[in-house]
Design a protein around this motif. Structure first.
Motif, PDB file in Angstrom:
ATOM      1  N   VAL A 129      33.190  61.246  32.294  1.00 17.85           N
ATOM      2  CA  VAL A 129      34.439  61.274  33.031  1.00 17.85           C
ATOM      3  C   VAL A 129      35.589  61.107  32.042  1.00 17.85           C
ATOM      4  CG1 VAL A 129      33.401  60.277  35.110  1.00 17.85           C
ATOM      5  CG2 VAL A 129      34.483  58.750  33.453  1.00 17.85           C
ATOM      6  N   LYS A 130      36.746  61.550  32.488  1.00 15.93           N
ATOM      7  CA  LYS A 130      37.923  61.388  31.638  1.00 15.93           C
ATOM      8  C   LYS A 130      38.068  59.917  31.233  1.00 15.93           C
ATOM      9  CE  LYS A 130      42.908  62.172  31.810  1.00 15.93           C
ATOM     10  NZ  LYS A 130      44.066  62.223  32.713  1.00 15.93           N
ATOM     11  N   LYS A 131      38.318  59.696  29.983  1.00 18.77           N
ATOM     12  CA  LYS A 131      38.491  58.365  29.364  1.00 18.77           C
ATOM     13  C   LYS A 131      37.219  57.501  29.391  1.00 18.77           C
ATOM     14  CE  LYS A 131      41.724  58.199  27.657  1.00 18.77           C
ATOM     15  NZ  LYS A 131      42.051  59.097  26.490  1.00 18.77           N
ATOM     16  N   ARG A 135      34.524  61.903  24.088  1.00 15.93           N
ATOM     17  CA  ARG A 135      34.733  62.407  22.724  1.00 15.93           C
ATOM     18  C   ARG A 135      33.778  61.713  21.755  1.00 15.93           C
ATOM     19  NH1 ARG A 135      35.435  66.697  20.484  1.00 15.93           N
ATOM     20  NH2 ARG A 135      36.972  67.128  22.109  1.00 15.93           N
ATOM     21  N   GLU A 153      38.010  71.242  24.301  1.00 15.83           N
ATOM     22  CA  GLU A 153      37.514  71.290  25.682  1.00 15.83           C
ATOM     23  C   GLU A 153      37.781  72.673  26.266  1.00 15.83           C
ATOM     24  OE1 GLU A 153      39.410  68.093  27.796  1.00 15.83           O
ATOM     25  OE2 GLU A 153      38.573  66.568  26.453  1.00 15.83           O
ATOM     26  N   LYS A 184      32.142  69.824  26.039  1.00 18.25           N
ATOM     27  CA  LYS A 184      32.537  68.711  26.912  1.00 18.25           C
ATOM     28  C   LYS A 184      33.897  69.018  27.525  1.00 18.25           C
ATOM     29  CE  LYS A 184      35.773  65.586  24.966  1.00 18.25           C
ATOM     30  NZ  LYS A 184      36.722  64.704  25.607  1.00 18.25           N
ATOM     31  N   SER A 220      43.116  52.988  31.105  1.00 15.31           N
ATOM     32  CA  SER A 220      43.066  53.872  29.930  1.00 15.31           C
ATOM     33  C   SER A 220      43.762  55.205  30.231  1.00 15.31           C
ATOM     34  CB  SER A 220      41.604  54.106  29.547  1.00 15.31           C
ATOM     35  OG  SER A 220      41.485  55.117  28.588  1.00 15.31           O
ATOM     36  N   GLN A 224      47.201  56.723  28.520  1.00 12.73           N
ATOM     37  CA  GLN A 224      47.350  58.060  27.923  1.00 12.73           C
ATOM     38  C   GLN A 224      48.592  58.767  28.471  1.00 12.73           C
ATOM     39  OE1 GLN A 224      44.160  60.728  26.808  1.00 12.73           O
ATOM     40  NE2 GLN A 224      44.718  62.057  28.510  1.00 12.73           N
ATOM     41  N   VAL A 285      29.988  51.785  23.149  1.00 15.45           N
ATOM     42  CA  VAL A 285      30.795  51.029  22.191  1.00 15.45           C
ATOM     43  C   VAL A 285      29.979  49.869  21.602  1.00 15.45           C
ATOM     44  CG1 VAL A 285      32.885  49.614  21.895  1.00 15.45           C
ATOM     45  CG2 VAL A 285      32.947  51.633  23.380  1.00 15.45           C
ATOM     46  N   LEU A 333      37.104  57.813  15.270  1.00 17.24           N
ATOM     47  CA  LEU A 333      37.811  58.749  16.141  1.00 17.24           C
ATOM     48  C   LEU A 333      39.318  58.613  15.923  1.00 17.24           C
ATOM     49  CD1 LEU A 333      35.991  58.669  19.602  1.00 17.24           C
ATOM     50  CD2 LEU A 333      35.642  60.226  17.707  1.00 17.24           C
ATOM     51  N   ARG A 339      42.987  53.148  22.093  1.00 16.68           N
ATOM     52  CA  ARG A 339      44.380  52.669  22.053  1.00 16.68           C
ATOM     53  C   ARG A 339      44.488  51.309  22.717  1.00 16.68           C
ATOM     54  NH1 ARG A 339      47.283  58.235  23.469  1.00 16.68           N
ATOM     55  NH2 ARG A 339      45.683  58.396  25.044  1.00 16.68           N
ATOM     56  N   HIS A 341      45.799  48.823  25.404  1.00 14.92           N
ATOM     57  CA  HIS A 341      46.290  49.058  26.769  1.00 14.92           C
ATOM     58  C   HIS A 341      47.454  48.122  27.079  1.00 14.92           C
ATOM     59  CE1 HIS A 341      42.059  50.642  28.104  1.00 14.92           C
ATOM     60  NE2 HIS A 341      42.641  51.400  27.204  1.00 14.92           N
TER      61      HIS A 341
HETATM   62  N1  PPS Z   1      33.608  54.957  18.860  1.00 16.44           N
HETATM   63  C1  PPS Z   1      34.706  55.024  19.602  1.00 16.44           C
HETATM   64  N2  PPS Z   1      35.917  55.133  19.024  1.00 16.44           N
HETATM   65  C2  PPS Z   1      37.025  55.190  19.786  1.00 16.44           C
HETATM   66  N3  PPS Z   1      37.023  55.187  21.131  1.00 16.44           N
HETATM   67  C3  PPS Z   1      35.831  55.082  21.740  1.00 16.44           C
HETATM   68  C4  PPS Z   1      34.650  55.000  21.011  1.00 16.44           C
HETATM   69  N4  PPS Z   1      33.627  54.908  21.900  1.00 16.44           N
HETATM   70  C5  PPS Z   1      34.163  54.919  23.103  1.00 16.44           C
HETATM   71  N5  PPS Z   1      35.499  55.017  23.032  1.00 16.44           N
HETATM   72  C6  PPS Z   1      36.377  55.062  24.187  1.00 16.44           C
HETATM   73  O1  PPS Z   1      36.659  56.405  24.487  1.00 16.44           O
HETATM   74  C7  PPS Z   1      37.827  56.372  25.291  1.00 16.44           C
HETATM   75  C8  PPS Z   1      38.398  57.758  25.392  1.00 16.44           C
HETATM   76  O2  PPS Z   1      37.524  58.458  26.226  1.00 16.44           O
HETATM   77  P1  PPS Z   1      37.393  60.033  26.180  1.00 16.44           P
HETATM   78  O3  PPS Z   1      37.069  60.474  24.805  1.00 16.44           O
HETATM   79  O4  PPS Z   1      36.427  60.410  27.232  1.00 16.44           O
HETATM   80  O5  PPS Z   1      38.857  60.475  26.557  1.00 16.44           O
HETATM   81  S1  PPS Z   1      39.314  61.921  27.066  1.00 16.44           S
HETATM   82  O6  PPS Z   1      38.995  62.008  28.480  1.00 16.44           O
HETATM   83  O7  PPS Z   1      38.640  62.915  26.254  1.00 16.44           O
HETATM   84  O8  PPS Z   1      40.781  61.907  26.843  1.00 16.44           O
HETATM   85  C9  PPS Z   1      38.698  55.376  24.601  1.00 16.44           C
HETATM   86  O9  PPS Z   1      39.546  54.811  25.573  1.00 16.44           O
HETATM   87  P2  PPS Z   1      40.801  53.868  25.200  1.00 16.44           P
HETATM   88  O10 PPS Z   1      40.215  52.634  24.593  1.00 16.44           O
HETATM   89  O11 PPS Z   1      41.486  53.592  26.472  1.00 16.44           O
HETATM   90  O12 PPS Z   1      41.649  54.640  24.240  1.00 16.44           O
HETATM   91  C10 PPS Z   1      37.715  54.366  24.000  1.00 16.44           C
HETATM   92  O13 PPS Z   1      37.669  53.150  24.676  1.00 16.44           O
END
Ligand code: PPS
Length: 374
Positions: A129-131, A135, A153, A184, A220, A224, A285, A333, A339, A341
């Motif tokens: 799902v988004k966020k 990635r 994407e 994805k 999250s 964004q 994570v 990444l 980021r 929050h």
């Molecule tokens: N290894 C690693 N490095 C950085 N971030 C990580 C990682 N694993 C999981 N995440 C979490 O991924 C969140 C972003 O999710 P997505 O990649 O699905 O976002 S998106 O929908 O493509 O915009 C992002 O959300 P935020 O913390 O809110 O920025 C991260 O919490």
């Protein structure tokens, strides 16, 4: 033919000026034709390495295909070109805070991409799902030698479906028989038409959904949007339809996306549960190697991505790759992933948590997996 005969053929002295001109023009046409023939021949000759590299890099980035696409339909500015511009990938550890996910830049993770193999439709898609951590999952998978994935994407089953299947297939990297193609697009999970459209293409596609606590996911998502629209109203005012009654605004996408059970129901109308793998965004994570083990098993891949590929980066606060594909340097990444929050009032978060609880329970029941968000 001897030289004297040639001289006779080209002896135009007796012709009138007008005829001379027409012969001259004919010669120009013949020479132009010969020139084009020869330059076409040159194209088929082996080219210098640097020349091949340019084509190679363009191919990797899908630029040739993109250009061809644009030639076919110059109005398609919303074609993958614009999608490809969302090229993400990794930031190096020392530039953690400078990366920009939206820049078009060579994908660091592609190194040994080749011109062999063929472009096939993906056998597995990260649909959401988004966020959720989509990635991270894709980039972790890309270090597997048997996985090849589109960096950007494609948004085929939601935004660009009208571009047609060939358009979609052309976005894919070339794969060998032993490799699987992946993409994805997290918005597929919440797109009503997506399951029907994908089912029409292939009922065998494996579907991966990275899920995360819907409350933190909503924050999250809001973070964004806030980064792109600094004047955005507060999280609290967007969450509630009526703040005195505490009625949640389910039409706000940041809230709606987190009702996973509802979206999954729509997908289960087309695909059986066995086609899905639900990845915990939290565990991705805290234990990336463990979660990657499950993903590789699901995809029928050898467990090659293991704990030796990850390290926890203190500055980033997230796991990073020791050696992503095509790089000898550790990478995390980009700055838009992970980021900080904004502070949200605990009462708002609590109310949101209450709202999601029944949907989460339903989701755990549907998937047979307790994600521990409550
Ligand atoms: N290894 C690693 N490095 C950085 N971030 C990580 C990682 N694993 C999981 N995440 C979490 O991924 C969140 C972003 O999710 P997505 O990649 O699905 O976002 S998106 O929908 O493509 O915009 C992002 O959300 P935020 O913390 O809110 O920025 C991260 O919490």
């Amino acid at each position: 033919m001897g030289c004297s005969k040639w001289r006779a053929v080209f002896n135009f002295g007796h012709l009138k000026a007008q005829s001379k001109l027409s012969v001259f023009l004919t010669m120009i046409i013949i020479f132009t034709y010969l020139f084009y023939c020869l330059s076409g021949y040159r194209e088929s000759l082996p080219r210098p390495v640097y020349d091949q590299q340019t084509t190679f890099i363009n191919k990797i980035l899908g630029l040739n295909d993109e250009l061809k696409q644009q030639k076919l339909d110059p109005h398609k500015n919303s074609s993958p070109g614009s999608v490809v511009r969302e090229l993400p990938g990794f930031d190096s550890v020392d530039s953690l805070m400078q990366g920009n996910d939206n820049e078009l830049r060579p994908d660091n993770n592609i190194s040994i991409a080749n011109n062999y193999g063929s472009k096939t439709f993906p056998q597995a898609i990260i649909i959401g799902v988004k966020k959720g951590g989509t990635r991270a999952l894709l980039e972790f998978l890309r270090i597997h030698p048997d996985v090849r994935a589109v960096g950007a994407e494609p948004h085929f089953f939601d935004r660009f479906y009208d571009n047609g299947l060939e358009w979609y297939r052309n976005l894919m990297p070339r794969t060998l028989e032993s490799q699987i193609t992946m993409e994805k697009t997290p918005s597929y999970f919440v797109t009503k038409e997506a399951p029907r459209r994908l089912f029409a293409l292939s009922r065998h596609t494996k579907l991966i959904v990275v899920v995360r606590d819907p409350v933190t996911r909503a924050v999250s998502d809001y973070t964004q949007t806030l980064s792109k629209q600094p004047g955005l109203p507060s999280f609290q005012s967007l969450t509630f339809r009526n703040s005195t009654t505490g009625l949640i605004d389910t039409s706000w996408s940041a809230v709606r996306i987190g009702i996973y059970a509802k979206h999954l129901e729509n997908w289960l109308r087309y695909f059986p549960l066995s086609k899905f793998l639900f990845v915990s965004g939290e565990r991705l994570v805290t234990d990336p190697a463990g979660e990657m083990g499950r993903v590789q098993d699901f995809l029928g891949l050898k467990r090659l991505v293991t704990d030796k590929h990850f390290y926890f980066n203190q500055t980033k606060g997230f796991p990073c790759l020791k050696k992503p594909e095509g790089s000898s340097r550790p990478r995390c990444l980009g700055k838009s992933k992970g980021r900080p929050h904004p502070q949200i009032s605990p009462e708002v978060l609590l109310r949101l948590r209450e709202f999601y609880r029944p949907f989460n329970m339903k989701f755990y029941q549907m998937t047979g997996h307790d994600f521990g968000w409550d």
